[in-house]
Design a protein around this motif. Structure first.
Motif, PDB file in Angstrom:
ATOM      1  N   LEU A   1      -0.824   0.002   5.360  1.00 33.20           N
ATOM      2  CA  LEU A   1       0.434  -0.460   4.515  1.00 33.20           C
ATOM      3  C   LEU A   1      -0.049  -0.682   3.377  1.00 33.20           C
ATOM      4  CD1 LEU A   1       0.218  -2.870   7.670  1.00 33.20           C
ATOM      5  CD2 LEU A   1       2.460  -1.424   7.555  1.00 33.20           C
ATOM      6  N   LEU A   2      -0.619  -1.207   2.724  1.00 40.19           N
ATOM      7  CA  LEU A   2      -0.605  -1.339   1.557  1.00 40.19           C
ATOM      8  C   LEU A   2      -0.057   0.082   0.881  1.00 40.19           C
ATOM      9  CD1 LEU A   2      -3.957  -4.232   0.910  1.00 40.19           C
ATOM     10  CD2 LEU A   2      -1.434  -3.813   0.795  1.00 40.19           C
ATOM     11  N   ILE A   3      -0.661   1.469   1.272  1.00 38.76           N
ATOM     12  CA  ILE A   3      -0.104   2.305   0.131  1.00 38.76           C
ATOM     13  C   ILE A   3       1.048   2.626   1.040  1.00 38.76           C
ATOM     14  CG2 ILE A   3      -0.689   4.898   0.766  1.00 38.76           C
ATOM     15  CD1 ILE A   3      -3.590   4.013   0.602  1.00 38.76           C
ATOM     16  N   GLN A   4       1.925   2.292   1.541  1.00 32.47           N
ATOM     17  CA  GLN A   4       3.548   2.181   1.890  1.00 32.47           C
ATOM     18  C   GLN A   4       3.854   1.165   1.159  1.00 32.47           C
ATOM     19  OE1 GLN A   4       3.507   1.515   6.613  1.00 32.47           O
ATOM     20  NE2 GLN A   4       3.692   4.392   6.509  1.00 32.47           N
TER      21      GLN A   4
ATOM     22  N   PRO B   1       8.935  -1.115  -0.809  1.00 30.91           N
ATOM     23  CA  PRO B   1       8.834  -2.772  -1.006  1.00 30.91           C
ATOM     24  C   PRO B   1       9.238  -2.754  -0.063  1.00 30.91           C
ATOM     25  CG  PRO B   1       8.972  -2.162  -3.003  1.00 30.91           C
ATOM     26  CD  PRO B   1       9.237  -0.588  -2.354  1.00 30.91           C
ATOM     27  N   GLN B   2       9.898  -2.217   0.926  1.00 30.56           N
ATOM     28  CA  GLN B   2      10.617  -2.780   2.385  1.00 30.56           C
ATOM     29  C   GLN B   2       9.636  -2.975   3.202  1.00 30.56           C
ATOM     30  OE1 GLN B   2      12.411  -0.637  -0.114  1.00 30.56           O
ATOM     31  NE2 GLN B   2      13.987  -2.469  -1.186  1.00 30.56           N
ATOM     32  N   THR B   3       8.976  -2.530   3.428  1.00 26.43           N
ATOM     33  CA  THR B   3       7.554  -2.671   4.045  1.00 26.43           C
ATOM     34  C   THR B   3       7.385  -4.347   3.935  1.00 26.43           C
ATOM     35  OG1 THR B   3       6.109  -1.735   3.107  1.00 26.43           O
ATOM     36  CG2 THR B   3       7.647  -0.121   3.980  1.00 26.43           C
ATOM     37  N   TYR B   4       7.316  -4.654   3.702  1.00 26.84           N
ATOM     38  CA  TYR B   4       6.714  -6.195   3.616  1.00 26.84           C
ATOM     39  C   TYR B   4       6.859  -7.275   4.610  1.00 26.84           C
ATOM     40  CZ  TYR B   4       5.667 -10.701   1.900  1.00 26.84           C
ATOM     41  OH  TYR B   4       5.300 -12.603   2.589  1.00 26.84           O
ATOM     42  N   ALA B   5       8.487  -6.851   5.811  1.00 31.32           N
ATOM     43  CA  ALA B   5       7.825  -7.103   7.122  1.00 31.32           C
ATOM     44  C   ALA B   5       7.422  -7.227   7.640  1.00 31.32           C
ATOM     45  CB  ALA B   5       9.267  -7.644   7.437  1.00 31.32           C
ATOM     46  N   GLU B   6       6.729  -5.235   7.623  1.00 31.11           N
ATOM     47  CA  GLU B   6       5.956  -4.880   9.029  1.00 31.11           C
ATOM     48  C   GLU B   6       3.959  -5.722   8.485  1.00 31.11           C
ATOM     49  OE1 GLU B   6       5.102  -0.787   8.797  1.00 31.11           O
ATOM     50  OE2 GLU B   6       7.444  -0.540   8.123  1.00 31.11           O
TER      51      GLU B   6
ATOM     52  N   LEU C   1       1.619  -2.168  -9.795  1.00 30.75           N
ATOM     53  CA  LEU C   1       1.415  -3.342  -8.160  1.00 30.75           C
ATOM     54  C   LEU C   1       0.160  -3.649  -8.063  1.00 30.75           C
ATOM     55  CD1 LEU C   1       2.737  -5.344  -6.426  1.00 30.75           C
ATOM     56  CD2 LEU C   1       3.345  -2.557  -4.780  1.00 30.75           C
ATOM     57  N   ARG C   2      -0.517  -4.021  -7.733  1.00 33.15           N
ATOM     58  CA  ARG C   2      -1.807  -4.449  -7.511  1.00 33.15           C
ATOM     59  C   ARG C   2      -1.979  -5.502  -5.967  1.00 33.15           C
ATOM     60  NH1 ARG C   2      -4.969  -5.905 -12.970  1.00 33.15           N
ATOM     61  NH2 ARG C   2      -4.203  -5.005 -14.062  1.00 33.15           N
TER      62      ARG C   2
END
Length: 175
Positions: A74-77, A82-87, A47-48
């Motif tokens: 947040l990008l590292i998380q 990938p479910q942290t997209y909303a955050e 993922l980039r």
């Protein structure tokens, strides 16, 4: 009656040279076929992340750095989950209000240009990525801040490429 023809025999050195030439041609053919078979035109694993500034002015680059500092954890998380997209989306919206600029967040396949770095060349490919664009997105992108090895070449002594077949032939016949 058939006329008599003189039979000339090929010397053993001539047979060896023919065999070597045939061997080299076969190696080149195999290498070409492998190159065609294993050339990556699809998606690269991983993922980039890409953060593109509004422009290259000092003010826009400073905004880009502040956005980078805010979203980097947040990008590292996101890379791990990938479910942290909303955050990530919420933080980008807050940053958009804070800097009074439209900040656009998109995910999916994005075309990344080829990059040269110390361990080789990364081919141009469509890669699963997160792209964050500030304003019109006409500035330099921020890829190097998170992954510097991909952008900046370490100082390496430039060495001419060597072809092992040619080197082998030179050793074999240079006596």
């Amino acid at each position: 009656m058939l006329p008599d023809y003189e039979i000339k025999r090929v010397s053993s050195i001539g047979k060896q040279i023919d065999t070597i030439i045939f061997f080299v041609w076969m190696l080149l053919l195999i290498q070409f076929c492998l190159f065609l078979l294993f050339q990556s035109t699809e998606q690269v694993d991983g993922l980039r992340f890409r953060l593109i500034a509004n422009s290259n002015t000092m003010e826009d680059q400073q905004v880009k750095n502040e956005v980078k500092n805010s979203i980097e954890p947040l990008l590292i998380q996101y890379q791990n989950n990938p479910q942290t997209y909303a955050e990530l989306e919420q933080v980008v919206d807050k940053l958009s209000e804070k800097f009074e600029q439209k900040i656009h967040l998109s995910t999916g396949l994005a075309l990344f240009p080829p990059k040269v770095w110390n361990q080789g060349i990364t081919a141009q490919a469509n890669v699963e990525s997160v792209v964050i664009t500030i304003g019109s997105g006409r500035g330099d992108n921020w890829w190097c801040a998170l992954f510097p090895k991909v952008c900046y070449k370490e100082e390496v002594v430039e060495e001419k490429p060597k072809f092992w077949v040619w080197e082998w032939l030179k050793k074999r016949f240079s006596t």
